[in-house]
Enzyme design. Structure first.
Site, PDB file in Angstrom:
ATOM      1  N   GLY A 121       0.361  -1.253  -0.410  1.00 23.56           N
ATOM      2  CA  GLY A 121       0.253  -0.247   0.320  1.00 23.56           C
ATOM      3  C   GLY A 121       0.615   1.381  -0.225  1.00 23.56           C
ATOM      4  CD  GLU A 127      15.248  15.150 -24.759  1.00 20.39           C
ATOM      5  OE1 GLU A 127      16.411  14.115 -25.353  1.00 20.39           O
ATOM      6  OE2 GLU A 127      15.748  15.660 -23.494  1.00 20.39           O
TER       7      GLU A 127
END
Ligand SMILES: Cc1cc2nc3c(=O)[nH]c(=O)nc-3n(C[C@H](O)[C@H](O)[C@H](O)COP(=O)(O)OP(=O)(O)OC[C@H]3O[C@@H](n4cnc5c(N)ncnc54)[C@H](O)[C@@H]3O)c2cc1C
Length: 380
Positions: free
Chosen positions: A341, A364
């Site tokens: 969690g 890019e």
């Protein structure tokens, strides 16, 4: 303690090993900084990095020019990314934004580099447009010859540092030939009349990003970088240098995810023993370590090849970027899983890495574009 064994690889010289040590110590003392206001954070990071000399490798020293050292750029990005993604971003943009000026600028244009290398000015690289991201040759923005100068008209989007930059390197269609052969590059100061921020763009890992409008922006002929019609070649040469550094940033994120996972699985007890004793957990750690080392080999192979004087490293840089960014995503995903969690808790380091890494597989040159490049080079 991050794995530093890669620094013993033959790709590096002692100056690189020294840099990695010193920068790591600097990062531990100075990073991360508060990110609540990304504009202010980026300005602060550029100022601090510049003040302490870390921005010098991002551009050539016009008084004593030599080639950009790609291994230095990669080690710096990897180290900064391991500590703070925004610090890596601030560093990287000083290089990408001025790459065209370092490689092709006139002495007058290169005066800007003194300011970007010391953090006194912030730079940006303006290539993408709403209808031409991957398809650069389809660019619509125009630069019309007018008397002694040019008039720029159109839009750029997804521009990192958009809104806080002092200078933009802008690519526009000058029409010497159709498609890629009719583009040129220009140095445009942020205060040019007609250049405005049309929209600020918010993304999952916040940093300054904007869509820019160029409404009849007049620039002198001296703003042209290189020759008319050379814009595409200039953009690709800049990406050839900086693309492997994107892989290096991904590597920094992946190393941090691996380090956090090793720490977590040693400390966390499950079923009466540390998690790290569970064989399936060890399987994850092994795959993560393997991906990190394989990515590092490709990144530093590309950087070393460029530094050894190769005219182009298109194939090596594409492999480094594709592999390192895709694998960093896998490594970070496993780190989130191993943290349970806490892995998705807002503000946890692996949660922020999970958001940070995603855009690196898009900008890019998206991962699929890298595959196209590698395939073309391999078939040729
Ligand atoms: C956080 C962030 C920062 C950025 N910073 C800058 C910046 O500073 N300066 C700048 O100029 N731009 C910047 N960009 C823009 C970036 O370079 C583009 O988003 C990228 O090139 C993809 O273009 P696009 O978004 O138009 O997607 P498209 O071009 O529409 O592509 C969408 C998808 O299509 C797939 N695809 C594309 N081409 C091919 C192909 N040939 N074969 C198969 N599949 C393909 C890929 O999966 C790609 O992701 C940034 C983007 C982001 C997200």
């Amino acid at each position: 303690m991050p794995d530093r064994s890669f620094l013993a690889w033959p790709f590096f010289e002692d100056r690189h090993r020294d840099l990695a040590e010193r920068l790591d110590a600097w990062c531990a003392a100075n990073l991360p900084i508060a990110h609540d206001d990304v504009d202010a954070a980026c300005r602060e990071l550029v100022a601090k990095l510049g003040r302490d000399g870390w921005l010098k490798p991002t551009a050539i020293d016009a008084a004593n020019p030599g080639p950009l050292d790609v291994r230095t750029l990669c080690i710096t990005r990897e180290t900064l990314a391991r500590h703070d993604g925004l610090a890596d971003f601030a560093f990287a943009m000083q290089g990408l934004g001025t790459g065209a000026i370092s490689l092709f600028g006139t002495p007058e244009q290169q005066l800007w580099l003194e300011r970007t290398r010391t953090g006194a000015a912030i730079s940006a690289f303006a290539l993408s447009e709403p209808r031409s991201g991957s398809d650069v040759a389809n660019m619509e923005m125009t630069a019309e010859r007018n008397g002694e100068g040019y008039i720029l008209f159109g839009e750029k989007t997804w521009i990192s540092n958009g809104g806080i930059a002092d200078l933009y390197v802008v690519f526009a269609r000058t029409g010497e030939a159709p498609g890629a052969k009719g583009l040129s590059a220009f140095l445009v100061p942020a205060d040019a009349t007609g250049l405005t921020v049309a929209e600020r763009i918010e993304v999952i890992a916040p940093h300054p990003l904007a869509r820019l409008s160029f409404e009849q922006v007049r620039v002198p002929a001296t703003a042209l970088i290189g020759k008319p019609g050379d814009g595409f070649r200039i953009a690709m040469s800049v990406l050839d240098v900086f693309r492997s550094t994107v892989g290096a940033a991904a590597l920094g994120f992946a190393r941090r995810a691996l380090d956090e996972s090793v720490k977590r699985t040693a400390e966390r007890k499950l079923f009466g023993a540390p998690m790290a004793e569970l064989q399936m957990v060890q399987g994850h750690i092994a795959d993560m370590a393997l991906d990190v080392d394989a990515a590092a080999l490709l990144v530093y192979r590309a950087a070393w090849t460029k530094d050894m004087g190769a005219a182009r490293v298109t194939r090596e840089a594409a492999m480094a970027k594709l592999f390192a960014t895709d694998k960093a995503q896998d490594v970070i995903d496993r780190a989130v899983q191993l943290h349970g969690g806490d892995g998705v808790r807002r503000g946890h380091i692996v949660e922020s890495l999970y958001r940070e890494i995603r855009a690196l597989r898009i900008y890019e040159g998206a991962s699929d574009v890298q595959r196209v490049i590698i395939a073309r080079q391999t078939i040729a």
